[in-house]
Design an enzyme around this catalytic site. Structure first.
Site, PDB file in Angstrom:
ATOM      1  N   HIS A   1     -24.545 114.617  13.924  1.00 42.25           N
ATOM      2  CA  HIS A   1     -24.782 113.637  14.993  1.00 42.25           C
ATOM      3  C   HIS A   1     -24.097 114.104  16.276  1.00 42.25           C
ATOM      4  O   HIS A   1     -22.903 113.893  16.475  1.00 42.25           O
ATOM      5  CB  HIS A   1     -24.274 112.258  14.540  1.00 42.25           C
ATOM      6  CG  HIS A   1     -24.576 111.173  15.513  1.00 42.25           C
ATOM      7  ND1 HIS A   1     -23.742 110.095  15.721  1.00 42.25           N
ATOM      8  CD2 HIS A   1     -25.624 110.994  16.357  1.00 42.25           C
ATOM      9  CE1 HIS A   1     -24.270 109.311  16.648  1.00 42.25           C
ATOM     10  NE2 HIS A   1     -25.409 109.833  17.047  1.00 42.25           N
TER      11      HIS A   1
ATOM     12  N   SER B   1     -29.066 108.631  14.698  1.00 46.82           N
ATOM     13  CA  SER B   1     -27.937 107.863  15.209  1.00 46.82           C
ATOM     14  C   SER B   1     -27.439 106.847  14.196  1.00 46.82           C
ATOM     15  O   SER B   1     -26.356 106.302  14.369  1.00 46.82           O
ATOM     16  CB  SER B   1     -28.363 107.079  16.450  1.00 46.82           C
ATOM     17  OG  SER B   1     -28.794 107.930  17.460  1.00 46.82           O
TER      18      SER B   1
ATOM     19  N   GLU C   1     -20.362 114.103  14.867  1.00 46.77           N
ATOM     20  CA  GLU C   1     -20.070 113.425  13.595  1.00 46.77           C
ATOM     21  C   GLU C   1     -20.832 114.201  12.521  1.00 46.77           C
ATOM     22  O   GLU C   1     -22.053 114.379  12.637  1.00 46.77           O
ATOM     23  CB  GLU C   1     -20.624 111.991  13.609  1.00 46.77           C
ATOM     24  CG  GLU C   1     -19.754 110.967  14.280  1.00 46.77           C
ATOM     25  CD  GLU C   1     -20.293 109.546  14.067  1.00 46.77           C
ATOM     26  OE1 GLU C   1     -19.576 108.740  13.471  1.00 46.77           O
ATOM     27  OE2 GLU C   1     -21.427 109.244  14.488  1.00 46.77           O
TER      28      GLU C   1
ATOM     29  N   ASN D   1     -21.827 104.772  16.251  1.00 49.82           N
ATOM     30  CA  ASN D   1     -22.710 103.664  16.645  1.00 49.82           C
ATOM     31  C   ASN D   1     -22.381 102.349  15.960  1.00 49.82           C
ATOM     32  O   ASN D   1     -22.831 101.297  16.400  1.00 49.82           O
ATOM     33  CB  ASN D   1     -24.166 104.062  16.439  1.00 49.82           C
ATOM     34  CG  ASN D   1     -24.625 104.945  17.574  1.00 49.82           C
ATOM     35  OD1 ASN D   1     -24.314 104.669  18.729  1.00 49.82           O
ATOM     36  ND2 ASN D   1     -25.309 106.023  17.270  1.00 49.82           N
TER      37      ASN D   1
END
Ligand code: NAD
Length: 282
Positions: free
Chosen positions: A140, A119, A152, A190
């Site tokens: 991701h 992450s 991602e 994130n």
């Protein structure tokens, strides 16, 4: 290189979802975890997720059956000696991921691509732990993987264009939408999401409102489908803390300081849905 067999390392909430979407797209999948219990739980989750898709008529009984048949499990990475792609989705810890990537580098065929679902941790550093950094990349996925369309795709400094292009095309084969992102703490998702969740935890810590109040403000006020504290529980509070620590260390900026309440809840074992208790009880 044609990708037919895929190894997924970690059978937790992300790993089992990743295994499911690869198998549903026709890939042979070997799901690995150090814990036999996690493998059993992971397979149970896949079975119930497929049953729900069948109920909603998004998949036929034949498709769910063949999807399940394409997934095997293993407790050792040695089972991944023939894969063309390995996706690491173990616990969010840099030491652990470096070790797993080194092991994958040793076990997987030389041309295999090694992807990580981290992450937040530097893909460039993870790639540097291997002897094939140009074939390492971030994939991701979002939680829950079978339902969320975004991936991602994060390029390490060393990632070769060919690796990126193969993984981008692969995401589309899985029915996902890839977004190319450069390596940096928390990437894009994130970098934006986790400080918001951390701020919501500060609001709770300071007693500005109860958990339901905070979530209701964000759902009804900002049109978010889920409140930040319920989302933190879904992600896992240990993962949220690990990501905030990466942002805090990576930028050296106090604005990313993890909320003390988040740290305390993780210390208490209140990890959210996966432990049965977080900001809510499950
Ligand atoms: P989880 O706690 O549900 O599962 C982690 C699994 O890794 C466990 O089953 C554990 O037994 C296994 N594991 C630990 N060490 C291992 C090893 N050496 N070899 C094989 N397996 C090992 O965690 P999760 O939520 O599935 O997160 C996994 C990864 O995905 C983390 O890097 C996390 O940051 C990332 N991620 C999580 C989310 C989310 O919403 N939870 C979203 C995107 C990415």
């Amino acid at each position: 290189m044609n990708i037919e067999q895929v190894g997924v390392v970690g059978a937790g909430q992300m790993g089992n979802g990743i295994a499911q979407v690869f198998a549903a797209a026709g890939f042979q999948v070997i799901l690995c975890d150090v814990s036999a219990e996690a493998l059993n739980r992971g397979m149970d989750t896949i079975r119930s997720s497929l049953a729900r898709l069948e109920q909603k008529q998004k998949m036929s009984a034949a498709e769910t059956g063949s999807t399940l048949a394409r997934i095997s499990t293993a407790e050792s990475l040695d089972a991944l000696s023939n894969v063309q792609l390995a996706v690491e989705a173990a616990t969010e810890s840099e030491i652990l991921k470096d070790q797993i990537l080194r092991d994958l580098d040793r076990v997987c065929p030389p041309r295999a691509i090694l992807a990580t679902n981290t992450s937040s941790i530097s893909i460039t550093r993870i790639a540097a732990a291997t002897k094939r950094p140009e074939q390492v990349i971030g994939m991701h996925f979002m939680n829950p993987v079978p339902l969320m369309s975004l991936v991602e795709v994060i390029r390490a400094l060393q990632t070769r264009d060919e690796t990126y292009q193969q993984v981008e095309a692969l995401c589309r084969t899985l029915g996902k939408v890839p977004v190319e992102v450069k390596d940096g703490p928390g990437f894009v998702a994130n970098r934006i999401l986790m400080p918001m969740i951390n701020e919501a935890i500060y609001a709770r810590f300071e007693g500005l409102a109860d958990a339901d109040g905070i979530d209701t403000v964000m759902k009804l006020g900002m049109n978010h489908p889920m409140g930040p504290l319920a989302l933190a529980d879904l992600i896992g509070l240990d993962t949220c803390l690990a990501v905030m620590e990466v942002l805090h260390r990576g930028f050296g900026d106090s604005k990313y300081r993890p909320c003390p309440l988040l740290r305390q809840m993780v210390d208490a074992g209140y990890l959210g849905r996966k432990s049965g208790r977080g900001f809510y009880e499950y």
